[in-house]
Design a protein around this motif. Sequence first.
Motif, PDB file in Angstrom:
ATOM      1  N   VAL A 417       0.856  -1.187   0.000  1.00 26.75           N
ATOM      2  CA  VAL A 417       0.000   0.000   0.000  1.00 26.75           C
ATOM      3  C   VAL A 417       0.895   1.242   0.000  1.00 26.75           C
ATOM      4  CG1 VAL A 417      -1.743   1.326   1.247  1.00 26.75           C
ATOM      5  CG2 VAL A 417      -1.871  -1.167   1.201  1.00 26.75           C
ATOM      6  N   PRO A 418       0.845   2.082  -1.031  1.00 31.27           N
ATOM      7  CA  PRO A 418       1.687   3.283  -1.037  1.00 31.27           C
ATOM      8  C   PRO A 418       1.321   4.200   0.127  1.00 31.27           C
ATOM      9  CG  PRO A 418       0.840   2.830  -3.237  1.00 31.27           C
ATOM     10  CD  PRO A 418       0.096   1.940  -2.292  1.00 31.27           C
ATOM     11  N   PRO A 419       2.283   4.592   0.947  1.00 32.19           N
ATOM     12  CA  PRO A 419       1.977   5.382   2.140  1.00 32.19           C
ATOM     13  C   PRO A 419       1.849   6.865   1.845  1.00 32.19           C
ATOM     14  CG  PRO A 419       4.312   4.918   2.056  1.00 32.19           C
ATOM     15  CD  PRO A 419       3.698   4.209   0.869  1.00 32.19           C
ATOM     16  N   ASN A 420       1.338   7.573   2.836  1.00 26.93           N
ATOM     17  CA  ASN A 420       1.385   9.033   2.862  1.00 26.93           C
ATOM     18  C   ASN A 420       0.788   9.672   1.619  1.00 26.93           C
ATOM     19  OD1 ASN A 420       2.564   8.809   5.386  1.00 26.93           O
ATOM     20  ND2 ASN A 420       4.601   8.661   4.506  1.00 26.93           N
ATOM     21  N   GLN A 421      -0.348   9.118   1.201  1.00 30.07           N
ATOM     22  CA  GLN A 421      -1.090   9.712   0.096  1.00 30.07           C
ATOM     23  C   GLN A 421      -1.803  10.972   0.596  1.00 30.07           C
ATOM     24  OE1 GLN A 421      -3.476   6.657  -1.996  1.00 30.07           O
ATOM     25  NE2 GLN A 421      -2.214   5.139  -0.967  1.00 30.07           N
ATOM     26  N   TYR A 422      -2.164  11.836  -0.330  1.00 31.76           N
ATOM     27  CA  TYR A 422      -2.788  13.104   0.018  1.00 31.76           C
ATOM     28  C   TYR A 422      -4.306  12.931   0.076  1.00 31.76           C
ATOM     29  CZ  TYR A 422       1.805  15.079  -1.049  1.00 31.76           C
ATOM     30  OH  TYR A 422       3.160  15.363  -1.065  1.00 31.76           O
TER      31      TYR A 422
END
Length: 487
Positions: A417-422
């Motif tokens: 899961v790609p982290p730190n999305q906006y």
Amino acid sequence: MPLIDGDEFVLGDAWTGCDTYVFLPHDHVYERGEYWWEESSIEQMLDVSPPNVHYFFTVLSDSERDIAVHAEPVAERISETLASMPEADAAWWEDRLHVVGEPAFRLPGPVGLLTRGIGSEGFGIDRFQRIRGLGSSAWVNAYDEAIGWYRSRLQAVGHEPPYWNFESDRQDFMDTETVTEIEMWGPATADPGDDGVIDFEDRIIAQYHDVTVELPDAATMATFDTLEIEVLFECPDRNAIEFDNCGAWDYLAYTKLWDPESETWLEMARYITTYHRESWWVIDATHALAWLQEGGERTFRIEWAPSWNVQPTAITSTLRLSNRGKGYRPTQAIPLHQGGVFNADYNTREPVTVEVPNEAVHLELRAIITGHGADSRGCAEFCSHGHDFTIGTFNWRHVYSEAGTAQGCANRTGEGVPPNQYGTWWFGRGGWCPGEEVTPWVHDLDAHVSPGDSVESSYYGLYRGSSPASVGGDGNILMNSWLVVYE
């Protein structure tokens, strides 16, 4: 880099190819004047960090005075944090928590250059030696009613290195395989511009794209037992940060195959776009080998945004065909059950009878299931829904219990899961996470179904253990399922 304790850190001397490096500015771009170091727990950041990361605390300034104001206090906080740890943990992290002793704007080389520009929100170096942005450090437990959003916390940054490790480990495995790669769209196959050369800009597509590809002949296709689809999404402006550059929304994305016989698109793979971040997926689509076994010219669709809100993205998409020594290959993908509106009529469906070929040597249930929309219960994106399959003597029930939890997706950055999305990327969903591939459910049926059987398959959707009710709203389950026959 000069450190506050008088030592120097030389990346070239420390580089092993196994570590990652994160640079954290004291003055976050979204919270000017509110120094997020002071409101964040270093210990909580380390609790979610893998052991192979170095953190550098940098003062975003050109004034020596700011070292005393900001760097010295964080050095003291690090010492206090280490003193509270078990001895072995403290010894490990003591060598990996660095406070830079000179204002970042005065630093020579790439660190100073980045902090004065595109890296002012922080940046990292991954195991591929690539410079990476850190995305949004807004954290789910730091909601502030005064600003109507979530404050930045160091804990968010701690989720970045696990994802970098995931990408590196996955690439290490991919490098061990012998694979036939067929690029569907990308640097070698996108439509060239007027100059006849395929540039980065030529790969940018707004919503979807259909491509016709020449596959190997049938004899060669018969040698493959595994199909993966690799997809890379890059922001269209290579000189800007990801925010307001990459697509803004967590939309459904697909790779599909056109079936001229039924005149329909067949789902090969499903994945979810991110909130404003780049993404890279490798998705198992082995069932689709049954549709591709004749080889030759085939038409595929790459799709990731609705027509009413397009998201220009630079795309690279590749078929990965391989033989992993399974001893069999898919020859049929027999449709079983699909989803629908998740209400009182959802389970109004008949069982499906399947005639299993005598030639089958292996059988499996394969299902791609995600929940979307929101009725008054939060279904089916944020409610815990279940799915019950019975095929012959086989029964499988799965409940998406993480749906609606505060950190159901944030806890899975080490799984892709790609982290730190906006956006609200942290919350658990019903069968998916923003920016993640949707991994098919695969179950071996060999002990329950035999070649030559006429077998009945039934399916029910569940809300809290019972059939769903109609409560208003438009929640729905998107599902395709197949009985996959291997010979």
